[in-house]
Motif scaffolding. Structure first.
Motif, PDB file in Angstrom:
ATOM      1  N   ALA A   1       0.830  -1.208   0.000  1.00 62.91           N
ATOM      2  CA  ALA A   1       0.000   0.000   0.000  1.00 62.91           C
ATOM      3  C   ALA A   1       0.864   1.257   0.000  1.00 62.91           C
ATOM      4  N   ASP A   2       0.384   2.263  -0.699  1.00 62.38           N
ATOM      5  CA  ASP A   2       1.078   3.544  -0.811  1.00 62.38           C
ATOM      6  C   ASP A   2       0.006   4.634  -0.741  1.00 62.38           C
ATOM      7  N   ARG A   3       0.009   5.410   0.325  1.00 60.38           N
ATOM      8  CA  ARG A   3      -1.087   6.367   0.553  1.00 60.38           C
ATOM      9  C   ARG A   3      -1.292   7.331  -0.607  1.00 60.38           C
ATOM     10  N   VAL A   4      -0.222   7.820  -1.202  1.00 62.74           N
ATOM     11  CA  VAL A   4      -0.353   8.794  -2.287  1.00 62.74           C
ATOM     12  C   VAL A   4      -0.877   8.118  -3.550  1.00 62.74           C
ATOM     13  N   LYS A   5      -0.245   7.024  -3.940  1.00 65.07           N
ATOM     14  CA  LYS A   5      -0.673   6.314  -5.151  1.00 65.07           C
ATOM     15  C   LYS A   5      -2.100   5.801  -5.005  1.00 65.07           C
ATOM     16  N   ASP A   6      -2.405   5.200  -3.856  1.00 67.53           N
ATOM     17  CA  ASP A   6      -3.737   4.632  -3.662  1.00 67.53           C
ATOM     18  C   ASP A   6      -4.817   5.707  -3.702  1.00 67.53           C
ATOM     19  N   ALA A   7      -4.531   6.888  -3.175  1.00 70.89           N
ATOM     20  CA  ALA A   7      -5.496   7.992  -3.232  1.00 70.89           C
ATOM     21  C   ALA A   7      -5.722   8.428  -4.679  1.00 70.89           C
ATOM     22  N   ALA A   8      -4.662   8.446  -5.478  1.00 70.37           N
ATOM     23  CA  ALA A   8      -4.805   8.807  -6.896  1.00 70.37           C
ATOM     24  C   ALA A   8      -5.640   7.761  -7.631  1.00 70.37           C
ATOM     25  N   VAL A   9      -5.401   6.493  -7.337  1.00 68.00           N
ATOM     26  CA  VAL A   9      -6.199   5.427  -7.957  1.00 68.00           C
ATOM     27  C   VAL A   9      -7.655   5.568  -7.514  1.00 68.00           C
ATOM     28  N   ARG A  10      -7.878   5.811  -6.207  1.00 66.21           N
ATOM     29  CA  ARG A  10      -9.238   6.013  -5.696  1.00 66.21           C
ATOM     30  C   ARG A  10      -9.934   7.152  -6.436  1.00 66.21           C
ATOM     31  N   ASP A  11      -9.222   8.231  -6.658  1.00 68.61           N
ATOM     32  CA  ASP A  11      -9.817   9.400  -7.304  1.00 68.61           C
ATOM     33  C   ASP A  11     -10.135   9.156  -8.779  1.00 68.61           C
TER      34      ASP A  11
END
Length: 160
Positions: free
Chosen positions: A123-133
């Protein structure tokens, strides 16, 4: 004790300043409620929960991460996860629960107990947030009537 099965989607729930400032949503929730919280079931789609729970024992049983700051509360939640047909996985403290937030590698990917730890570690907070968005765009690409398998594969493919 509260078992939190929800996920924070800023485009749906609105902006939560503390979460935007970096507080893990699952840490914010007990502060808001004033009660101990355990995080569970939020990394599995409703249809997965409805159709894929099986008694303990068979290989390939889907694992559900569970996090909490109270050992006893977490043990209760883990027993309930097992009772609903999934392998409970002790994923640590609430502060670690960001590892399976929406569109992370462990989010709605129907992983086994053997597969889940690696996905949580990736998990990667920045990457995962971009994927979520980009989730709305990803779902739109699935077509009019996506199946459960389509949704799970979309989530898995986001991290290959």
């Amino acid at each position: 004790m509260v078992i939190d099965t929800s996920n924070c989607y800023p485009h749906l729930s609105g902006r939560i300043e503390a979460v935007e400032d970096g507080v893990v949503e699952s840490v914010y929730t007990p502060e808001l409620l004033g009660r101990p919280v355990v995080k569970a079931w939020n990394a599995a789609l409703a249809e997965t929960q409805r159709t894929k729970g099986v008694p303990a024992g068979p290989p390939g049983r889907i694992a559900i991460p569970v996090a909490g700051d109270s050992g006893e509360a977490k043990r209760v939640a883990m027993r309930l996860v097992d009772d609903t047909g999934f392998d409970p996985y002790d994923a640590g403290a609430l502060a670690d629960s960001w590892r399976w937030q929406p569109m992370g590698p462990a989010y709605c990917t129907e992983l086994t107990l053997e597969e889940l730890p690696a996905a949580l570690a990736a998990a990667d907070r920045v990457k995962d947030a971009a994927v979520r968005d980009s989730m709305a765009e990803r779902f739109a690409a699935l077509g009019a009537d996506p199946t459960l398998e389509d949704a799970v594969e979309m989530n898995r493919a986001a991290h290959r």
